[in-house]
Design an enzyme around this catalytic site. Sequence first.
Site, PDB file in Angstrom:
ATOM      1  N   HIS A 271      88.519   2.047 -34.615  1.00  0.00           N
ATOM      2  CA  HIS A 271      87.434   2.137 -35.651  1.00  0.00           C
ATOM      3  C   HIS A 271      86.956   3.552 -35.941  1.00  0.00           C
ATOM      4  CE1 HIS A 271      84.656  -0.076 -38.694  1.00  0.00           C
ATOM      5  NE2 HIS A 271      84.177   0.893 -38.392  1.00  0.00           N
ATOM      6  N   GLU A 272      86.436   3.969 -34.861  1.00  0.00           N
ATOM      7  CA  GLU A 272      85.660   5.375 -35.080  1.00  0.00           C
ATOM      8  C   GLU A 272      86.632   6.320 -35.656  1.00  0.00           C
ATOM      9  OE1 GLU A 272      82.705   4.820 -36.007  1.00  0.00           O
ATOM     10  OE2 GLU A 272      81.940   3.148 -34.959  1.00  0.00           O
ATOM     11  N   HIS A 275      87.557   6.369 -39.095  1.00  0.00           N
ATOM     12  CA  HIS A 275      86.523   7.311 -39.851  1.00  0.00           C
ATOM     13  C   HIS A 275      86.759   8.716 -39.539  1.00  0.00           C
ATOM     14  CE1 HIS A 275      84.161   4.013 -41.385  1.00  0.00           C
ATOM     15  NE2 HIS A 275      83.736   3.546 -40.069  1.00  0.00           N
ATOM     16  N   GLU A 301      85.038   2.860 -44.892  1.00  0.00           N
ATOM     17  CA  GLU A 301      85.128   1.579 -43.910  1.00  0.00           C
ATOM     18  C   GLU A 301      86.689   1.226 -44.087  1.00  0.00           C
ATOM     19  OE1 GLU A 301      83.185   0.823 -41.636  1.00  0.00           O
ATOM     20  OE2 GLU A 301      83.610  -1.185 -41.279  1.00  0.00           O
TER      21      GLU A 301
HETATM   22 CO    CO Z   1      82.533   1.751 -39.672  1.00  0.00          CO
END
Ligand code: CO
Length: 506
Positions: A271-272, A275, A301
Amino acid sequence: MKNQNKDYENLKKISKKARVLSGVSSLLEWDQETYMPEGASEIRGEQLKTLAGIVHKEKTSPKFKKALSKLIDIETGTILNDQLSEPQKAALKVWRDDYRKDTALPAKFVENFAEITSKSILVWRNSKKTNSFLHFAPYLEKIVQMNKKKADYLGYQDNPYDALLDCFEPGLTTNEVLHIFTELKQGIVSLLSKIQSAAPVDDSLLNGDFSKEKQIEFSEQILHAMGYEKKYGRLDFSAHPFSSAAHPTDSRITTRIHSSALMSNISVVLHEAGHALYEMGLPQETYGTPLGDSISLGMHESQSRWWETRIGQSKAFWSYYLPLLKKYFPQISNISLEDFYRAINKVSPSMIRVDADEVTYGLHVILRFEMEKDLINGNLKIRDIPEVWNEKMEKLLGLKPKNPAEGCLQDIHWSMGSFGYFPTYTLGNLYAAQLFEAFNQVHSDWEERLRQGELIFIKEWLNENIHRFGRQYRSQELIKKVTGQDFSASPYLQYLNQKYASIYQF
Ligand code: CO
């Protein structure tokens, strides 16, 4: 032509200073969450506040206004120079929008807002601990009032919530979100009922004792394969994982490790890193201009959820990575790919948004969106929040919170004054699904390549189609450009239905 470019270059130079300073601020925040000694927090707060003041001053300075006014009429938005390129013209519109937002709120109001929210965060923490909504209620009342005022200062056409939403997802209106979320809600609720009538999935294999060091080693391998270059980033630990980009060549991420839960760190890292890759993919030559920044929270996101769910919860990905994971953790060596895939995609309604699975997550967000919209529109009273929250939870997820800590007090956002933020979480999933269809058209063999352990081509597609444009397009425009279609909930619902019908065999 020469003069006009000179004006643009001048504006870029002035604008860059604020961007450089906000990067410094990000670095201080990263340090605060990772390595800063505990005793340093008070003065760190002062450092951040001082920097925020300087950044705001830079963004609203007469010098900036003058440079901007040479190229675009700040009142009407008319571009005063047709010699500029299309991306440059788009950048000017964003600069103007930002400038109008930055100057719309009186300094005194901004100060009050910051003061109230910094107190509210403390009160919220305490209220959550003691399960007392009443204690937090007067602060929330104040915050809702201030958000209404903020909307008035910023201006809106139909709905004050539009102005708040626009701060996080520029260009999208309340009605558009409401329309899309209503379709999504019906779709998810009906999918969830099918899942709940099917035989449950057993995910006990994901719990056990998994060495923290090995978990990190494994996630480092994934990061490398994704194209997350350590030359421009770092992986560290923090209580709440986040990604933090000071600039495109310094984009860091953090994780937290639970030795009892195998997937938690892997999901966080994917997830990170999603980003972080967005920030690393922004063009360096436009750093300091809107063309060197990310579009919105929702688009950000979409990048994190893309890697976390579309890739990291796919069977093709684990076809390559499960054998590797078994080398690190021999205790799961007997697990089949099929069982592992089903376990990591188990659907189970829960009280807490951040623990929600891919199917029910959207319902948590829709609930918050409906409530904050009603609060801002005066259709919901503060004192009714716990009851309405619980009713909605029961209706959407079939669960009734036992106390405010697992109900309306679970998230920090309202105490921070961030009304209009929540929808972006779900918008991210919707954007990712729609963009994935375009990706799938170009790379119809993506599953085959994932089975070979290839990931870089995915990053390259995202670089090429999303990252390199900075803020040249708004989210909706970019979706249309990349997919040829208007923004819609259908691709996401289609994806969920197809995937979970196969997992739950209905
Ligand atoms: Co996020």
